[in-house]
Motif scaffolding. Structure first.
Motif, mmCIF file in Angstrom:
data_model
loop_
_atom_site.group_PDB
_atom_site.id
_atom_site.type_symbol
_atom_site.label_atom_id
_atom_site.label_comp_id
_atom_site.label_asym_id
_atom_site.label_seq_id
_atom_site.Cartn_x
_atom_site.Cartn_y
_atom_site.Cartn_z
ATOM 1 N N LYS A 175 0.829 -1.211 0.000
ATOM 2 C CA LYS A 175 0.000 0.000 0.000
ATOM 3 C C LYS A 175 0.860 1.257 0.000
ATOM 4 N N ALA A 176 2.017 1.205 0.655
ATOM 5 C CA ALA A 176 2.908 2.366 0.665
ATOM 6 C C ALA A 176 3.382 2.699 -0.750
ATOM 7 N N ILE A 177 3.659 1.661 -1.548
ATOM 8 C CA ILE A 177 4.084 1.878 -2.939
ATOM 9 C C ILE A 177 2.913 2.394 -3.769
ATOM 10 N N GLU A 178 1.741 1.807 -3.547
ATOM 11 C CA GLU A 178 0.551 2.247 -4.280
ATOM 12 C C GLU A 178 0.232 3.710 -3.963
ATOM 13 N N ASP A 179 0.276 4.074 -2.690
ATOM 14 C CA ASP A 179 -0.001 5.461 -2.295
ATOM 15 C C ASP A 179 1.036 6.415 -2.876
ATOM 16 N N TYR A 180 2.296 6.001 -2.861
ATOM 17 C CA TYR A 180 3.368 6.814 -3.439
ATOM 18 C C TYR A 180 3.095 7.058 -4.926
ATOM 19 N N GLY A 181 2.798 5.963 -5.642
ATOM 20 C CA GLY A 181 2.527 6.103 -7.066
ATOM 21 C C GLY A 181 1.356 7.033 -7.329
ATOM 22 N N ASN A 182 0.279 6.860 -6.592
ATOM 23 C CA ASN A 182 -0.910 7.687 -6.828
ATOM 24 C C ASN A 182 -0.647 9.169 -6.588
ATOM 25 N N ARG A 186 -1.288 11.396 -10.030
ATOM 26 C CA ARG A 186 -2.378 12.386 -10.085
ATOM 27 C C ARG A 186 -1.889 13.767 -10.529
ATOM 28 N N SER A 187 -0.592 13.974 -10.527
ATOM 29 C CA SER A 187 -0.079 15.309 -10.837
ATOM 30 C C SER A 187 -0.198 15.591 -12.340
ATOM 31 N N PRO A 188 -0.557 16.829 -12.708
ATOM 32 C CA PRO A 188 -0.668 17.171 -14.134
ATOM 33 C C PRO A 188 0.635 16.915 -14.888
ATOM 34 N N GLY A 189 1.774 17.126 -14.218
ATOM 35 C CA GLY A 189 3.059 16.903 -14.875
ATOM 36 C C GLY A 189 3.251 15.456 -15.281
ATOM 37 N N PHE A 190 2.859 14.536 -14.410
ATOM 38 C CA PHE A 190 3.009 13.115 -14.753
ATOM 39 C C PHE A 190 2.120 12.762 -15.940
ATOM 40 N N VAL A 191 0.902 13.254 -15.913
ATOM 41 C CA VAL A 191 -0.020 12.963 -17.020
ATOM 42 C C VAL A 191 0.565 13.498 -18.332
ATOM 43 N N ARG A 192 1.150 14.694 -18.297
ATOM 44 C CA ARG A 192 1.755 15.272 -19.502
ATOM 45 C C ARG A 192 2.941 14.451 -19.985
ATOM 46 N N SER A 193 3.615 13.768 -19.082
ATOM 47 C CA SER A 193 4.819 13.025 -19.457
ATOM 48 C C SER A 193 4.521 11.742 -20.224
ATOM 49 N N LEU A 194 3.287 11.274 -20.174
ATOM 50 C CA LEU A 194 2.931 9.985 -20.765
ATOM 51 C C LEU A 194 2.729 10.080 -22.270
ATOM 52 N N THR A 195 3.272 9.119 -22.996
ATOM 53 C CA THR A 195 2.927 8.970 -24.404
ATOM 54 C C THR A 195 1.590 8.224 -24.493
ATOM 55 N N PRO A 196 0.927 8.254 -25.645
ATOM 56 C CA PRO A 196 -0.311 7.478 -25.778
ATOM 57 C C PRO A 196 -0.113 5.993 -25.453
ATOM 58 N N GLU A 198 2.066 4.703 -23.319
ATOM 59 C CA GLU A 198 2.231 4.543 -21.876
ATOM 60 C C GLU A 198 0.925 4.736 -21.130
ATOM 61 N N ARG A 199 0.033 5.536 -21.673
ATOM 62 C CA ARG A 199 -1.283 5.722 -21.043
ATOM 63 C C ARG A 199 -2.081 4.414 -21.021
ATOM 64 N N GLN A 200 -1.783 3.532 -21.974
ATOM 65 C CA GLN A 200 -2.524 2.273 -22.073
ATOM 66 C C GLN A 200 -2.055 1.232 -21.037
ATOM 67 N N LEU A 201 -0.943 1.503 -20.346
ATOM 68 C CA LEU A 201 -0.375 0.492 -19.463
ATOM 69 C C LEU A 201 -1.206 0.276 -18.208
ATOM 70 N N ARG A 202 -1.905 1.312 -17.760
ATOM 71 C CA ARG A 202 -2.743 1.196 -16.570
ATOM 72 C C ARG A 202 -3.664 2.406 -16.504
ATOM 73 N N ALA A 203 -4.625 2.341 -15.617
ATOM 74 C CA ALA A 203 -5.557 3.458 -15.460
ATOM 75 C C ALA A 203 -4.952 4.513 -14.543
ATOM 76 N N LEU A 204 -5.195 5.760 -14.869
ATOM 77 C CA LEU A 204 -4.792 6.834 -13.969
ATOM 78 C C LEU A 204 -5.691 6.827 -12.735
ATOM 79 N N PRO A 205 -5.140 7.132 -11.551
ATOM 80 C CA PRO A 205 -5.976 7.169 -10.339
ATOM 81 C C PRO A 205 -6.995 8.295 -10.427
ATOM 82 N N GLU A 206 -8.130 8.095 -9.799
ATOM 83 C CA GLU A 206 -9.175 9.141 -9.831
ATOM 84 C C GLU A 206 -8.926 10.176 -8.756
#
Length: 206
Positions: A175-182, A186-196, A198-206
């Motif tokens: 859970k510590a790793i999951e919380d760290y990742g989330n 969730r940050s706009p910068g991380f979302v911007r860093s993804l290629t199309p 890489e976006r398919q690899l998993r769902a972004l947290p809500e």
């Protein structure tokens, strides 16, 4: 107007993602040239003797190796800073990034590009490394630091891929790793860093 920076980058690679995450965290605009590692473009062959990615070009300056590119960007674009100010903390984070690059990244590459035996070996070793790192994920809000740093730019792309690489989170401390990742995902910068891709690899947290 053409961007000053050009980044030669694979569309799904942890080292390239590391460089793109630094650029996104800084809010820097750049042109990305997608690269197939098996068939690098002539421009890259001319610029970089290793034909490797990521390769960053800024006018007459050509930089390669994710660690070199990342540190240059942090110094070239100082806000927000992605390294602490004191030498001890900086050295500690540099050592952590070295460990990630030398120990974790080869396992990811073995899983993605190796034969079946290499992939199985890489999966086993990466699971061990992630499990051993649980105390580091528990110790602070970010990786070995209270603020996001270049170390997170190296670690987060791997954590993002764990599910796709079939690496289960450890029962004790997962859970510590999951919380760290989330926190980072969730940050706009991380979302911007993804290629199309890489976006398919998993769902972004809500």
């Amino acid at each position: 107007m053409r961007n000053v920076l050009t980044l030669f980058s694979s569309v799904d690679d942890v080292l390239c993602h590391r460089a793109r995450l630094v650029l996104a965290a800084k809010g820097v605009n750049y042109d990305m040239v997608p690269v197939d590692a098996q068939n690098p473009p002539e421009d890259l062959i001319d610029l970089n003797p290793y034909h490797s990615v990521p390769t960053l070009v800024e006018r007459d300056l050509v930089l390669y190796a994710a660690s070199v590119v990342s540190e240059y960007l942090d110094e070239r674009y100082p806000h927000p800073p992605l390294m602490p100010v004191d030498p001890l903390s900086r050295a500690r984070l540099r050592l952590a990034m070295l460990r990630i690059e030398h120990d974790w990244v080869p396992q990811v590459q073995a899983i993605q590009m190796g034969n079946k035996a290499q992939a199985e070996s890489g999966r086993k070793r990466l699971k061990e490394l992630v499990t051993a790192a649980v105390p580091l994920f528990k110790a602070s809000k970010f990786f070995l630091n209270t603020e996001m740093s270049l170390a997170d730019c190296a670690v987060a792309p791997i954590v993002w891929r764990l599910q796709a690489l079939d690496i289960p989170l450890p029962k004790d401390g997962g859970k510590a790793i999951e919380d760290y990742g989330n926190r980072i995902f969730r940050s706009p910068g991380f979302v911007r860093s993804l290629t199309p891709q890489e976006r398919q690899l998993r769902a972004l947290p809500e």
